[in-house]
Design a protein around this motif. Structure first.
Motif, PDB file in Angstrom:
ATOM      1  N   GLY A 166       0.970  -1.319   0.115  1.00 10.68           N
ATOM      2  CA  GLY A 166       0.021   0.024   0.075  1.00 10.68           C
ATOM      3  C   GLY A 166       0.954   1.148  -0.575  1.00 10.68           C
ATOM      4  O   GLY A 166       0.666   2.833   0.078  1.00 10.68           O
ATOM      5  N   HIS A 167       2.224   1.002   0.069  1.00 12.09           N
ATOM      6  CA  HIS A 167       3.598   2.299   0.795  1.00 12.09           C
ATOM      7  C   HIS A 167       3.580   1.972  -0.669  1.00 12.09           C
ATOM      8  O   HIS A 167       5.200   3.242  -0.567  1.00 12.09           O
ATOM      9  N   ALA A 168       4.501   1.013  -0.966  1.00  9.75           N
ATOM     10  CA  ALA A 168       5.874   0.035  -1.696  1.00  9.75           C
ATOM     11  C   ALA A 168       5.353   0.246  -3.220  1.00  9.75           C
ATOM     12  O   ALA A 168       5.026  -0.665  -3.407  1.00  9.75           O
ATOM     13  N   ARG A 169       6.118   1.250  -4.098  1.00 10.68           N
ATOM     14  CA  ARG A 169       6.353   0.342  -5.497  1.00 10.68           C
ATOM     15  C   ARG A 169       7.199  -1.222  -5.879  1.00 10.68           C
ATOM     16  O   ARG A 169       6.673  -1.778  -5.945  1.00 10.68           O
ATOM     17  N   ILE A 170       8.319  -1.568  -4.587  1.00  8.60           N
ATOM     18  CA  ILE A 170       9.606  -1.910  -4.888  1.00  8.60           C
ATOM     19  C   ILE A 170       9.091  -2.945  -3.904  1.00  8.60           C
ATOM     20  O   ILE A 170       9.758  -2.033  -2.836  1.00  8.60           O
ATOM     21  N   LEU A 171       9.290  -3.872  -3.362  1.00  7.29           N
ATOM     22  CA  LEU A 171       8.993  -4.653  -2.785  1.00  7.29           C
ATOM     23  C   LEU A 171      10.462  -5.476  -2.208  1.00  7.29           C
ATOM     24  O   LEU A 171      11.455  -6.693  -3.602  1.00  7.29           O
ATOM     25  N   VAL A 172      11.565  -5.616  -2.027  1.00  9.75           N
ATOM     26  CA  VAL A 172      12.706  -6.430  -1.885  1.00  9.75           C
ATOM     27  C   VAL A 172      12.930  -7.013  -0.614  1.00  9.75           C
ATOM     28  O   VAL A 172      12.487  -6.837   0.566  1.00  9.75           O
ATOM     29  N   LYS A 173      13.487  -8.699  -0.764  1.00 11.05           N
ATOM     30  CA  LYS A 173      13.194  -9.664  -0.154  1.00 11.05           C
ATOM     31  C   LYS A 173      15.221  -9.904  -0.172  1.00 11.05           C
ATOM     32  O   LYS A 173      15.194 -10.469  -0.969  1.00 11.05           O
ATOM     33  N   VAL A 174      15.984 -10.071   1.187  1.00 13.70           N
ATOM     34  CA  VAL A 174      17.066 -10.482   0.831  1.00 13.70           C
ATOM     35  C   VAL A 174      17.324 -11.617   1.964  1.00 13.70           C
ATOM     36  O   VAL A 174      16.582 -12.092   2.673  1.00 13.70           O
ATOM     37  N   ALA A 175      18.011 -12.596   1.471  1.00  9.65           N
ATOM     38  CA  ALA A 175      17.614 -14.226   1.730  1.00  9.65           C
ATOM     39  C   ALA A 175      19.510 -15.096   1.602  1.00  9.65           C
ATOM     40  O   ALA A 175      20.324 -14.688   1.106  1.00  9.65           O
ATOM     41  N   ALA A 176      19.306 -16.149   2.793  1.00  6.52           N
ATOM     42  CA  ALA A 176      20.050 -16.651   2.469  1.00  6.52           C
ATOM     43  C   ALA A 176      18.766 -18.286   2.108  1.00  6.52           C
ATOM     44  O   ALA A 176      18.920 -19.218   3.034  1.00  6.52           O
ATOM     45  N   PHE A 177      17.795 -18.027   1.160  1.00 10.34           N
ATOM     46  CA  PHE A 177      16.961 -19.581   1.077  1.00 10.34           C
ATOM     47  C   PHE A 177      17.485 -20.783   0.838  1.00 10.34           C
ATOM     48  O   PHE A 177      18.770 -21.148  -0.068  1.00 10.34           O
TER      49      PHE A 177
END
Length: 270
Positions: free
Chosen positions: A166-177
């Motif tokens: 609702g507030h962001a154009r980009i969603l960033v997920k940093v991981a060691a999946f």
């Protein structure tokens, strides 16, 4: 906006990890990236005893390194995550930060969902080491683009991303999946979060066998708001770059107004 994801294979050696990260971030900047993300635990990654020893304050070596590099290159840097010693000294957080092109610390996100699982090859009880964060975080890049921050296991909790979208154009997920779940779950989860929130989804992970027996799945990926994969890393250390078209995002949000069409429920289901 041109963005880049840095895919690493980090060890317990902070000096070596930061040198490798710095080299690839500089390459990304040379290729025109204005927003660059590093993976979870890019500075130090190892078993619990190594991670405890790697704890540092918010103004410690990892964030200081990130601030200097972002200022040198004039980029927005989502600086993966590191083991933050709580300001009160009573615990640890898994913390991701956004540093802007002036080298200023723009945002701090402390991982909310901690990975307690018994997946073969990735048995983990993260809550035995870290405290839960309790605040969703949206930050703003130098050009005004809004960015929601998240870390690894967060991706399995769509309510967090709906709050961010609702507030962001980009969603960033940093991981060691974990490698054991990357093939089956990683691309589906990233594309789902992109589609349902009509946002650009950037998933930046570590890759390969680490020197303490754990393996990460890699396949760092940039998805557009329609769920299309704009770029995906190979199963090796390296980086991927893509251009984000915000006009396309505006079109998607108008054509299928998911966010605007939501209806609140009167009460939770028992």
């Amino acid at each position: 906006m041109r963005v880049a994801l840095i895919q690493m294979n980090a060890s317990g050696d902070r000096r070596s990890n930061l040198a490798n990260a710095g080299r690839m971030v500089r390459e990304a900047a040379d290729r025109g990236a204005r927003l660059v993300a590093l993976p979870e635990f890019f500075g130090v990654y190892g078993p619990p005893d190594v991670m405890r020893q790697a704890r540092e304050p918010l103004d410690g070596p990892t964030v200081s390194w990130a601030r200097e590099l972002a200022a040198e290159l004039g980029i927005d840097l989502i600086s993966g995550s590191f083991v933050e010693r709580r300001p009160d000294g009573q615990g640890l957080y898994n913390t991701s930060v956004h540093v802007d092109p002036r080298g200023d610390l723009r945002a701090v996100y402390r991982k909310i969902h901690l990975f307690d699982a018994t997946i073969p090859g990735a048995e983990t009880r993260e809550s035995a080491l870290f405290d839960h964060g309790d605040q969703a975080v949206v930050t703003t890049a130098q050009d005004g683009t809004t960015v929601g921050l998240s870390v690894c296991y967060d991706i399995r909790f769509p309510e967090l991303y709906r709050a961010l979208a609702g507030h962001a154009r980009i969603l960033v997920k940093v991981a060691a999946f974990p490698e054991s779940t990357t093939r089956d779950h990683w691309p589906t989860l990233l594309r789902a979060r992109a589609i349902e929130n009509q946002a650009f989804m950037l998933g930046c992970s570590q890759v390969g066998a680490h020197d303490w027996g754990r393996s990460s799945g890699g396949r760092s990926m940039i998805c557009d708001p329609w769920g299309l994969v704009l770029a995906q890393a190979n199963d090796t250390v390296g980086l991927v770059v893509a251009d984000l078209d915000f006009d396309h995002q505006d079109w998607a949000r108008q054509a299928l107004p998911n966010l605007a069409s939501r209806r609140p429920f009167a009460a939770p289901v028992d």
